[in-house]
Design an enzyme around this catalytic site. Structure first.
Site, PDB file in Angstrom:
ATOM      1  N   GLU A 280     -71.116  50.427   5.595  1.00  0.00           N
ATOM      2  CA  GLU A 280     -71.635  49.065   5.550  1.00  0.00           C
ATOM      3  C   GLU A 280     -71.522  48.391   6.915  1.00  0.00           C
ATOM      4  OE1 GLU A 280     -71.433  46.764   1.729  1.00  0.00           O
ATOM      5  OE2 GLU A 280     -69.967  45.666   2.927  1.00  0.00           O
ATOM      6  N   GLU A 283     -74.298  49.444   8.951  1.00  0.00           N
ATOM      7  CA  GLU A 283     -75.508  48.782   8.480  1.00  0.00           C
ATOM      8  C   GLU A 283     -75.561  47.328   8.972  1.00  0.00           C
ATOM      9  OE1 GLU A 283     -75.708  48.951   4.221  1.00  0.00           O
ATOM     10  OE2 GLU A 283     -77.815  48.374   4.142  1.00  0.00           O
ATOM     11  N   CYS A 300     -70.631  46.024  -3.336  1.00  0.00           N
ATOM     12  CA  CYS A 300     -69.553  46.770  -4.010  1.00  0.00           C
ATOM     13  C   CYS A 300     -69.378  46.352  -5.457  1.00  0.00           C
ATOM     14  CB  CYS A 300     -68.204  46.542  -3.345  1.00  0.00           C
ATOM     15  SG  CYS A 300     -68.275  46.528  -1.604  1.00  0.00           S
ATOM     16  N   SER A 320     -76.830  45.292   0.864  1.00  0.00           N
ATOM     17  CA  SER A 320     -76.481  46.519   1.572  1.00  0.00           C
ATOM     18  C   SER A 320     -76.863  47.711   0.697  1.00  0.00           C
ATOM     19  CB  SER A 320     -74.976  46.532   1.840  1.00  0.00           C
ATOM     20  OG  SER A 320     -74.548  47.855   2.037  1.00  0.00           O
ATOM     21  N   LYS A 359     -68.671  48.401 -13.932  1.00  0.00           N
ATOM     22  CA  LYS A 359     -68.671  49.730 -13.324  1.00  0.00           C
ATOM     23  C   LYS A 359     -68.981  50.830 -14.340  1.00  0.00           C
ATOM     24  CE  LYS A 359     -66.550  49.392  -8.852  1.00  0.00           C
ATOM     25  NZ  LYS A 359     -66.948  48.110  -8.443  1.00  0.00           N
ATOM     26  N   GLU A 362     -72.622  50.842 -14.210  1.00  0.00           N
ATOM     27  CA  GLU A 362     -73.014  51.320 -12.881  1.00  0.00           C
ATOM     28  C   GLU A 362     -72.963  52.840 -12.805  1.00  0.00           C
ATOM     29  OE1 GLU A 362     -70.077  50.874  -9.822  1.00  0.00           O
ATOM     30  OE2 GLU A 362     -71.562  50.522  -8.252  1.00  0.00           O
ATOM     31  N   GLU A 367     -79.492  56.245 -10.210  1.00  0.00           N
ATOM     32  CA  GLU A 367     -79.314  56.312  -8.750  1.00  0.00           C
ATOM     33  C   GLU A 367     -77.945  56.863  -8.365  1.00  0.00           C
ATOM     34  OE1 GLU A 367     -80.051  53.668 -10.509  1.00  0.00           O
ATOM     35  OE2 GLU A 367     -81.658  52.466  -9.634  1.00  0.00           O
ATOM     36  N   CYS A 504     -61.981  41.276  -7.622  1.00  0.00           N
ATOM     37  CA  CYS A 504     -61.640  42.320  -8.598  1.00  0.00           C
ATOM     38  C   CYS A 504     -60.274  42.126  -9.244  1.00  0.00           C
ATOM     39  CB  CYS A 504     -61.680  43.687  -7.925  1.00  0.00           C
ATOM     40  SG  CYS A 504     -63.176  43.926  -6.965  1.00  0.00           S
TER      41      CYS A 504
END
Lengths: 581, 166, 620
Positions: A280, A283, A300, A320, A359, A362, A367, A504
């Site tokens: 990142e 990036e 994230c 990102s 998550k 996710e 992907e 988190c």
């Protein structure tokens, strides 16, 4: 603030005039029961448990919203009050699916606790119950409206704090139910799956979709090589499930517990976080150089990603392209690590222990696969991991500390602070700054991005360049930033977003505390402090200095942003459309 | 939901003019969120009910979540999520009508049509609702079929009245 | 935009045209035919009568006759109502077929159409409206213009002193003086609870806020009450004017009227009134050239009884589910959109102009010690003169039901009167002489409520009535707080059990315990008063409850589960009327010999009982 004098149950007290009767009572050791009240979030006086008698007032007063006043005389424990509360609670129970023994919230349910406290020894007024189907179709969250007591804490959290509005109250009167538009599953409405609703639910009406059975199955399968990785925030909270004080850093005990469960390897997602910073950070530097799609926004937090896909499909290029740390790490385990250890990646089963329920969804995304294999095979919440340990007879408070497994067990302090709001930004700044300027930072603590303010802004000097950054936590705050980007009024270059308020550490998969604890203890600040302490205690505090990272790039990935890195560590997003006819 | 069947078949390429009308109402309300009730009332007038497609438009234009709109619609009994019958029968169950026996009128309608309150007959011809005081207490017990008011009823009159609409 | 002078000019000119409506000694040759255009009469096709009247007048080229569609006259039982003025002839229950005769005979030849004249309960025929017993004990303040003016014509309102009170307030009174006047009048809220109106105004005036609102509660939810609707339909401008006065008094510049969408005529006429007032500059900026600006907006409800509760109403105006908020903070401090808001109901507002014009002293001379002025009741159920009644506070129930209401039809006996709708209670015969005011109704276990008054004869089961109201509450509870959401449901279930013959010993005590705690714990007025219909029927008709539970009998014979409909073979002459009328073909027999009822088919609707000419059928 001026103080006022009042008497509650004969106790004379002086409290700030801004206090509610409930706050005044609590401050003086007088317990008033509550169910719907959630400080600053759900102050609607609906449940009628906190009613009290106030001299001179017509009828009972709702103490969770009623303010104190000079000379007020309050009684919280009279025959009439006791009887009224008991009747109300019995009525609630008469419409509640009382499967306590088999409920995910057994012994951690506010309704159950209250029944015990109010000494409910029978239900006088039994009657019909509205039956609703259980929604367990979504990969992250299960909703059981039959256990819902309509306190609306989840609705307020979803609507007012997160500004998502996936759920609301439907119908009227006895048929009222908390639900979604057209009774769709949570996965089929613009729910971000952050799981904050679960954390505020007093009963078992909301819970994570169970993954423990899948993990047990993998552990029992001799063919499987089962690897577990743990997110930074988990170690700052899992101890609470075993009676340790809030804010206990239980890294070593957690690792020991997981090893006893029988995982073949216990790795640290913080290492994955270090990968994230490398990718990142690169990036960020490139995008700023090219002045392309700024601000670049962190990715994230899968709750946040889903929120953006649902609400801001036009702004997805700002995100990102980095996968979240555990997905990156899963991909590394099934490629680099598998090659190195000569294990068939198809036989590796990666489990992530996360403070998060988003998550779970996710990890199921298309992907998030490399060569047809999922990066991560199962996601456990902190609560589920604790549940498995309890099931296996592991008392975490009584185990000796152990350390993460090598070769990938080493992580930087930057990775540790990923678990709290501002942490990803701070970790990125430590690396970006040194890469851009080529000089070592004098001070690596970026205090300006720490703390609980909803949106934190700062301008960071990168040599002769100014970097304008912002940190938002809670999706309501994220919405503010996204709206300003849409309106063309945003001049940030780099933004960190975490879906959950506080980041988190306060994720939707973390140990749940009752409303009173939430009102009186700053749970997320204590957990965040544990992570900052962990960071401080580590020899390596910058991702790019982590020797494991350096070696894997050298041996396997090449440079950050390389083709290989993109194949394994990056992803893409897509707009989400709901209510298609 | 039978939304697709509801769409126009006149060759206008699926463009539904009713959606334009909803948009117009929202515009007239200056995109004011507090006008949600008015917009829903108008939408109900335009379609005869409030379909998902209209809710999506309202949600998007006003910036109110679908869940909240659905929550408001299901709170108020005048709003309907399903199309009503060609003839909507409303039997008054206000106190004055109840005291004069409107319950047995309602029971009779139910029996003849074979539907319960809130339902539509299979052929889509009749829908039935129980309403609270329409203000024609002087005519109690009363029922309405669309705009027409029938007063001073007794159950034996129901059959002939319904026959007029067959 | 009109000046005060221009308004006066309109007043004078219009009054010349319409004074004959009030002047019985009018000697001119004009006639006004007033036809009720309220909801009741519209339901019985008064609109067609108006259409036909106009057509005939046009066809016959009759001059000097005008047809006016007015608001409600009150005597809904006799609708559609036609009044010919100045002679004040009262035609009742006319149809469009009667129009020609009225024109030919009455209008053209001055002969009264005797057969259409209203018959009083005592059998006598009355020629004039005020000869009816129905009107004799009434006093019209709130309804003064209803039935008198064309509600869609602002000039007619102005002619009868309309907007004079606003003019007086804006040109000669300070806001404080207005509030003092309202306080001194003793006016109390007509929505039900009876809070002193002047005090409410004062609180809102004293509240700190950059923006304040006035609001009008026109969400008449009591099923069987239609006072507020009738005011809006018959005299909408009086509400507009009163709200402007209130706004001036408390310092508001914006008002909202929350009306049920189920009242299309009321909404339509109120909107016309607002538009006309705007056109005349009575609403808008710098009213009458003063610094005072005020405008008004209608917000529609959509069928939720709870929205009559003030905080739920505000939620609904803001576009939300109508779920009440906790109080305090009260709307006077934190109301609509979080701003100080004054909320009164329609009938309360409808008193204001008269208080301003005639003075507080005049108003407080009417009524009782604690309850001043008049109260409008919507009288319905088992009573001859169903309709709208306005009486001075302190009038007894007996006067309303027997003198004004004409007593109980079909030779039946009075059993109970229900006031206050789902929040009120049933009053038995022993309390018929209670003078009606806020306090005395509360003492006997009922409440004033908004003004629904349902009379029940001895064929009504009181447990059934309690169940009816609880069914209503369960349906209309918003669901926010458990005592109301679940508690009323549990009460309903117990009542259902009792009325279906499955009552258990101790059920009455259970009901009482639930009722007590629901009243004490509920968040808003709906829940706090929901048990009242049960408590009052237990109080006065406990023996009926006991009979249901212990003997499995419904003394009134109304609870179908406990009764059979039987034909007395001795009395039956075999005429077959019963079998022809039976909706389920449960009765059969041979002509001239006794008929029989198939109990498996019988739905116990009672039609046969009513139709039998020999009183041979009854419930046992």
């Amino acid at each position: 603030m001026e103080n006022v004098n009042l008497t509650i149950d004969g106790v004379k007290m002086s409290v700030p005039s801004s206090y509610t009767i409930l706050e005044a009572a609590r401050a003086n050791g007088i317990e008033i029961p509550t169910l719907c009240h959630l400080k600053d979030i759900n102050e609607i006086g609906a449940c009628r448990m906190c009613i009290v008698e106030v001299e001179g007032a017509r009828g009972f007063v709702t103490s969770c919203v009623g303010k104190v006043s000079e000379g007020m005389v309050v009684r919280t424990n009279t025959k009439a009050i006791r009887e009224a509360r008991k009747t109300t609670l019995e009525l609630l129970l008469s419409a509640h699916d009382k499967k306590c023994l088999t409920c995910v919230r057994n012994k951690k349910c506010e309704l159950q606790t209250l029944s015990e406290k109010l000494h409910i020894d029978g239900i006088e007024f039994e009657g019909e119950m509205e039956r609703h189907p259980i929604d367990n179709l979504c990969p992250s969250i299960v909703r059981d409206p039959n256990k819902c007591i309509l306190c609306k804490r989840c609705v307020s959290m979803c609507k007012k704090v997160q500004e998502v509005g996936a759920i609301d109250t439907m119908n009227r009167g006895f048929k009222s139910v908390v639900g979604t538009a057209f009774n769709k599953s949570l996965g089929d409405v613009p729910c971000s799956l952050c799981g904050q609703c679960i954390n505020v639910c007093p009963t078992g009406a909301l819970s994570e979709k169970d993954a423990t059975k899948d993990v047990w199955k993998a552990l029992e399968d001799p063919e499987k090589y089962v690897v577990v990785q743990t997110a930074p925030a988990v170690r700052a909270a899992i101890g609470e499930e075993f009676g340790m004080p809030i804010g206990t850093l239980a890294t070593g005990k957690m690792v020991a517990g997981l090893k006893r469960l029988g995982f073949d390897k216990v790795f640290d997602t913080n290492t994955g976080a270090d990968f994230t910073i490398m990718e990142e950070g690169t990036e960020v530097i490139e995008r700023i150089k090219e002045n392309k799609d700024l601000p670049i926004i962190t990715s994230c937090s899968p709750g946040w990603v889903r929120f953006a896909e649902s609400n801001y499909p036009d702004l997805l290029p700002h995100l990102s392209s980095c996968k979240s740390p555990h997905q990156m790490f899963g991909a590394i385990i099934k490629s680099y690590y598998a090659e190195k250890e000569e294990i068939d990646p198809a036989k590796i089963f990666v489990v992530s222990v996360m403070p998060c329920v988003a998550k779970k969804a996710e990890s199921e995304r298309e992907e998030m696969k490399v060569n047809g294999l999922r990066d991560v095979d199962a996601v456990l919440t902190t609560r589920e991991a604790a549940r498995m340990m309890k099931q296996a007879g592991i008392d975490l408070s009584n185990v000796e500390d152990e350390t993460f497994d090598n070769p990938m067990g080493e992580a930087s302090g930057a990775g540790a602070i990923f678990g709290t709001t501002g942490g990803v930004m701070e970790a990125a700044l430590r690396t970006v700054s040194e890469v851009v300027t080529g000089k070592e930072l004098e001070k690596i603590d970026f205090e300006e991005v720490r703390g609980e303010k909803g949106i934190k802004e700062a301008t960071i000097k990168l040599g002769d360049q100014d970097l304008k950054i912002a940190v938002a936590h809670g999706l309501g705050n994220a919405r503010k930033i996204m709206d300003s980007i849409r309106e063309g009024k945003c001049d940030y270059q780099f933004v960190e977003v975490m879906a959950c308020p506080g980041g988190c550490v306060n994720g939707g998969g973390q140990p749940i505390h009752d409303a009173k604890t939430r009102a009186t203890v700053d749970v997320r600040a204590l957990r965040a402090k544990a992570l900052y302490d962990a960071d401080k205690s580590l020899p390596v505090r910058k991702s790019h200095e982590n020797p494991v990272i350096k070696e894997i790039y050298k041996e396997y990935l090449g440079k950050p942003g390389s083709e290989k890195a993109h194949e394994l560590l990056h992803t893409h997003y897509h707009a989400r459309e709901y209510f298609a006819e | 939901m039978s939304e697709n069947n509801e769409k126009c078949a006149c060759g206008c390429n699926g463009h539904d003019e009713r959606e334009d009308k909803v948009l117009e109402v929202i515009k007239e309300c200056k995109y004011d969120k507090s006008q949600l009730m008015h917009i829903l009332n108008e939408t109900q007038n335009i379609y005869g009910y409030i379909p998902m497609s209209a809710q999506k438009i309202i949600s998007k234009e006003l910036g109110i979540s679908m869940a909240e709109i659905y929550g408001v619609i299901t709170f108020y009994s005048r709003f309907s999520l399903e199309p009503k019958g060609k003839y909507n029968i409303a039997v008054c169950l206000g106190t004055a009508c109840y005291v004069k026996g409107s319950q047995s009128v309602l029971d009779k309608v139910k029996e003849i049509l074979g539907i319960d309150v809130g339902q539509v007959t299979e052929d889509g011809k009749f829908s039935l609702e129980a309403t609270r005081c329409i203000g024609a207490c002087g005519l109690a017990p009363v029922m309405t079929i669309n705009e027409e008011v029938y007063g001073k009823l007794d159950p034996s009159m129901v059959k002939d009245i319904l026959a007029k609409y067959e | 935009m009109k000046t005060i002078e221009e308004l006066n000019e309109i007043r004078e000119n219009t009054l010349k045209e319409i004074s004959l409506r009030k002047d019985i000694n009018y000697k001119g040759n004009e006639k006004h035919i007033l036809v009720c255009g309220g909801t009741g009469c519209t339901s019985s096709h008064s609109a067609k009568i108006i259409e036909k009247l106009n057509a005939h007048i046009k066809e016959k080229q009759i001059e000097n006759v005008r047809v006016i569609r007015t608001g409600c006259f009150g005597l809904c039982a006799k609708g559609p109502i036609i009044i010919v003025r100045p002679e004040d002839t009262f035609y009742a229950m006319a149809t469009e077929d009667d129009v020609e005769e009225i024109i030919e005979k009455h209008i053209l030849n001055g002969e009264i159409v005797e057969r259409l004249l209203c018959k009083d309960v005592d059998g006598g025929t009355v020629k004039r409206l005020d000869e009816l017993n129905f009107y004799k004990k009434q006093k019209r303040i709130v309804l003064k213009n209803c039935g008198m003016i064309d509600p869609e014509n602002i000039d007619e309102y102005i002619a009868f002193d309309g907007y004079k009170a606003l003019e007086k307030v804006l040109t000669s009174m300070t806001p404080e003086q207005v509030i003092e006047e309202v306080k001194a009048s003793g006016l109390r809220g007509r929505g039900g609870a009876g809070f002193p109106t002047g005090k409410k105004w004062e609180f809102t005036k004293m509240a700190v806020g950059d923006q304040k609102y006035v609001a009008c509660n026109a969400d008449e939810g009591d099923p069987g009450a239609f006072m507020d609707r009738s005011v809006l339909e018959g005299d909408p401008h009086t509400v507009v004017e009163a709200m402007a006065i209130a706004a001036y008094a408390i310092g508001a510049n914006k008002g909202y009227v929350y009306v049920r969408a189920e009242y299309p005529i009321a909404v339509h006429r109120l909107q016309i009134a607002i538009d006309q007032a705007r056109e005349y500059g009575i609403l808008g900026k710098n009213i009458f050239g003063t610094d005072f600006s005020f405008d008004l907006e209608i917000r529609l409800g959509a069928g939720a009884f709870v929205c009559g509760e003030e905080t739920a109403l505000m939620e609904s105006v803001e576009g939300h589910r109508g779920e009440p908020r906790t109080r305090p903070p009260f709307p006077a401090n934190k109301g609509l959109f979080g701003k100080p808001t004054l909320l009164n109901n329609v009938e309360t507002y409808a008193n204001i102009t008269q208080i301003i014009l005639n003075g507080a002293e005049w108003f407080s001379s009417i009524g009782t010690e604690t309850s001043k002025g008049t109260k409008v009741f919507a009288v319905g159920g088992n009573i001859n003169n169903v309709g709208l009644v306005e009486v001075p506070m302190g009038t007894t129930l007996r006067e309303i039901i027997f003198d004004i209401g004409g007593g109980i039809p079909n030779g039946r006996k009075f059993k109970a009167a229900q006031t206050g709708g789902p929040s009120g209670g049933c009053i038995p015969a022993e309390h018929l002489d209670t003078p009606i005011d806020y306090e005395s109704l509360a003492v006997i276990g009922s409440m004033m409520g908004s003004g629904g008054l349902i009379v029940m004869d001895d064929s009504k089961c009181m447990v059934g009535i309690a169940k009816f109201f609880l069914d209503f509450t369960v349906d209309e509870s918003c669901g926010k707080c458990p005592p109301c959401r679940i508690g009323t449901k549990r009460m309903y279930e117990i009542l259902e059990r009792i009325t279906s013959g499955k009552g258990e010993e101790g059920d009455v005590e259970k009901l009482e315990k639930l009722a007590k705690n629901i009243k004490a714990s509920s968040l808003c007025g709906l829940g706090q008063s929901a048990p009242n219909p049960v408590l009052s029927t237990i109080r006065y008709f406990r023996d009926e409850y006991e009979a249901h539970i212990k003997e499995k009998k419904c003394p009134a014979g109304e609870c179908k589960a406990m009764t059979k409909v039987m034909i007395d073979k001795e009395k039956c002459r075999g005429c077959s009327i019963c079998s022809k009328n039976c909706p389920v073909n449960a009765i059969s027999g041979e002509l001239k010999s006794p008929f029989e009822i198939d109990q498996n088919k019988c739905i116990k609707c009672g039609v046969c009982i009513a139709k039998c000419p020999f009183k041979a059928i009854s419930r046992v």
